[in-house]
Design an enzyme around this catalytic site. Structure first.
Site, PDB file in Angstrom:
ATOM      1  N   SER A 241       0.856  -1.192   0.000  1.00 14.53           N
ATOM      2  CA  SER A 241       0.000   0.000   0.000  1.00 14.53           C
ATOM      3  C   SER A 241       0.887   1.234   0.000  1.00 14.53           C
ATOM      4  O   SER A 241       2.096   1.141   0.238  1.00 14.53           O
ATOM      5  CB  SER A 241      -0.872   0.004   1.241  1.00 14.53           C
ATOM      6  OG  SER A 241      -0.040   0.112   2.384  1.00 14.53           O
ATOM      7  N   LYS A 242       0.290   2.378  -0.248  1.00 14.76           N
ATOM      8  CA  LYS A 242       1.049   3.640  -0.256  1.00 14.76           C
ATOM      9  C   LYS A 242       1.764   3.856   1.070  1.00 14.76           C
ATOM     10  O   LYS A 242       2.927   4.216   1.135  1.00 14.76           O
ATOM     11  CB  LYS A 242       0.106   4.812  -0.516  1.00 14.76           C
ATOM     12  CG  LYS A 242      -0.166   5.040  -1.979  1.00 14.76           C
ATOM     13  CD  LYS A 242      -0.598   6.484  -2.206  1.00 14.76           C
ATOM     14  CE  LYS A 242      -0.454   6.928  -3.631  1.00 14.76           C
ATOM     15  NZ  LYS A 242      -0.939   6.124  -4.671  1.00 14.76           N
ATOM     16  N   ARG A 243       1.017   3.599   2.147  1.00 13.37           N
ATOM     17  CA  ARG A 243       1.585   3.791   3.479  1.00 13.37           C
ATOM     18  C   ARG A 243       2.814   2.906   3.691  1.00 13.37           C
ATOM     19  O   ARG A 243       3.736   3.233   4.411  1.00 13.37           O
ATOM     20  CB  ARG A 243       0.514   3.445   4.513  1.00 13.37           C
ATOM     21  CG  ARG A 243       0.875   3.722   5.948  1.00 13.37           C
ATOM     22  CD  ARG A 243      -0.383   3.713   6.796  1.00 13.37           C
ATOM     23  NE  ARG A 243      -1.036   2.396   6.777  1.00 13.37           N
ATOM     24  CZ  ARG A 243      -0.773   1.439   7.650  1.00 13.37           C
ATOM     25  NH1 ARG A 243       0.108   1.639   8.586  1.00 13.37           N
ATOM     26  NH2 ARG A 243      -1.396   0.282   7.578  1.00 13.37           N
ATOM     27  N   GLY A 245       4.903   1.925   1.314  1.00 16.30           N
ATOM     28  CA  GLY A 245       6.010   2.111   0.383  1.00 16.30           C
ATOM     29  C   GLY A 245       5.682   2.090  -1.095  1.00 16.30           C
ATOM     30  O   GLY A 245       6.591   2.202  -1.918  1.00 16.30           O
TER      31      GLY A 245
END
Ligand code: GLU
Length: 471
Positions: A241-243, A245
């Site tokens: 996920s974006k969180r 990486g």
């Protein structure tokens, strides 16, 4: 063996994400290791989703990571006439055919298949039909004749032999009715024409590989060697996920990671050489082999990346780091830092060896350098403010009195008088040094405080002390 040719073939629909960066790194490393070359192909056939800005971002990301390719980037879209030519050639050879089915007919075909409990796919209606039966005014698509029985084996350097039963592969479209190629077909024609010997890409392309092999075989072309690498997962094993990486290369740059550290870290996501964790890019290239690619999914771990980055920051040349700090401050809109760094080139350079062991990212380095160009009166952070009690301010007055008259403004001199003062007051040196640090830097972490005083100079040190002692 002929020269190794790899390629990186991103679709320009977004930034260079971390998975793409790793694919590019492996393709690049393998080419370098083998004395070959990597080519760059922009897969821009999806005109709706492809943007020029994304092409720029991809090239910028690769350049920042130091991954170079040979020649000009190749636009897949521009090669559409060649893709069409090969499709028609396949028809002439009897390995592909024109299909005139209307969308309604195809819908019905799928429904019938579903009703019969079969997978919904094209039933080969036009496979052996004569074009004389073609309905008037209908532009046909071109479909490949997939083998009716047997298996397609993808001989993969990572996955081993992956067997696909041909009954699961239908006569897929290679050229649309508007004359544009499908993705499946364009990739094969391009890889062949570009002389690609090794395809390294994400394992989400493994089933595509089976279909692509049908086209290679139909044309009588050699199938390139393949290595399908497992995707990168988050630390919890779930999709990245974006969180966790899933960000673009430029975002890593803006967070203050060094390209060499990124290369080192990315290489360990799905590839290994014994227990080696920290190694130069040259070493990685020397050691790189497709056989050492891991079959299991790699997990992205920000803490590990930060630790590796810290090691690279410690080892870097101050002059290089200074340039990176200036560029990062500019790119991230830290205008005051940028101006401060530019105006204090020499002091920042001199301070860097003291700052380097204390930072894991370039942003932390910038924070640590702020004491050099901070404008007075310095606003202390909350931890530093807590140290500036009335008693401590009183004590800092005697510090100012003591050091104000020093003949020689040097670390040994300051050190000597400060020790003496601490002794007189019956205090540990740290009890003097911490409030002093808070007053001079506005923080509780900095290089040695006497070094700080020499770096900012006598006048500035005395002025900053004055700001906290004169109420
Ligand atoms: N353009 C594809 C992608 O970005 C890669 C295709 C390939 O490597 O064959 O996923």
């Amino acid at each position: 063996m002929s020269q190794v040719v790899t390629r990186f073939a991103p679709s320009p629909t977004g930034y260079l994400h971390i998975g793409g960066a790793r694919t590019a790194l492996f393709s690049w490393a393998f080419a370098k290791h083998s004395g070959g070359k990597m080519l760059l192909r922009i897969e821009d056939t999806d005109r709706e989703r492809s943007t020029e800005a994304a092409v720029v971002a991809l090239i910028d990301g690769l350049t920042w990571l130091g991954l170079d390719w040979e020649g000009e980037p190749i636009s897949q879209f521009e090669r559409a006439p060649r893709h069409a030519e090969v499709a028609h050639e396949l028809v002439k050879m009897g390995h592909a055919y024109y299909c005139y089915c209307s969308p309604e007919e195809l819908d019905k075909m799928r429904e019938d298949a579903r009703a019969a409990g079969k997978p919904p796919r094209y039933n080969g209606y036009w496979r052996d039909r004569d074009v004389s039966e073609a309905p008037e005014g209908v532009k046909p698509v071109v479909r490949i004749k997939a083998p009716l029985s047997g298996e397609i084996v993808v001989k993969d350097h990572v996955q081993g032999d992956v067997v696909f039963k041909t009954e699961n592969l239908d006569d897929f479209i290679i050229l649309r009715s508007d004359g544009t190629p499908t993705y499946m077909h364009a990739v094969v024609v391009d890889d062949h024409d570009m002389g690609v010997t090794h395809i390294i890409r994400g394992d989400d392309h493994l089933t595509n590989a089976a279909r692509q092999i049908i086209i290679y075989n139909a044309m009588g072309w050699t199938v390139p060697e393949m290595a399908h690498i497992p995707l990168i997962h988050g630390p919890d094993g779930a999709k990245l996920s974006k969180r966790h990486g899933a960000l673009g290369a430029e975002q890593y740059r803006q967070m203050g990671y060094l390209p060499a550290a990124m290369r080192n870290y990315l290489s360990r996501l799905g590839w290994s050489h014994g227990d080696e964790e920290i190694f130069s890019t040259e070493q990685m290239v020397e050691w790189f082999s497709l056989e050492a690619l891991n079959k299991g999914a790699a997990r992205f771990d920000f803490d590990k990346l930060a630790n590796i980055n810290g090691i690279y920051i410690r080892a870097a040349e101050p002059a290089y780091l200074y340039e990176v700090m200036v560029a990062t401050a500019l790119e991230t809109g830290r205008t005051e830092d940028h101006a401060g760094l530019v105006a204090n080139h020499n002091s920042v350079l001199a301070a860097l060896p003291e700052l380097q062991p204390r930072a894991k990212t370039v942003l932390e380095l910038i924070d640590l350098a702020q004491f050099i160009y901070a404008t007075r009166p310095i606003t202390p952070d909350s931890a530093a403010a807590a140290l500036l009690t009335p008693e401590n301010r009183e004590m800092l007055k005697s510090v100012a009195d003591t050091i104000g008259g020093l003949a020689d403004w040097s670390v040994p001199e300051i050190d000597a008088v400060m020790r003496k003062l601490a002794e007189e007051k019956g205090l540990k040196l740290g009890k003097l040094a911490q409030p002093l640090r808070a007053a001079l830097t506005g923080r509780t972490v900095s290089p040695g405080i006497f070094e700080v005083m020499v770096l900012i100079g006598r006048e500035e040190s005395m002025a900053r002390l004055g700001d906290v002692t004169v109420n």
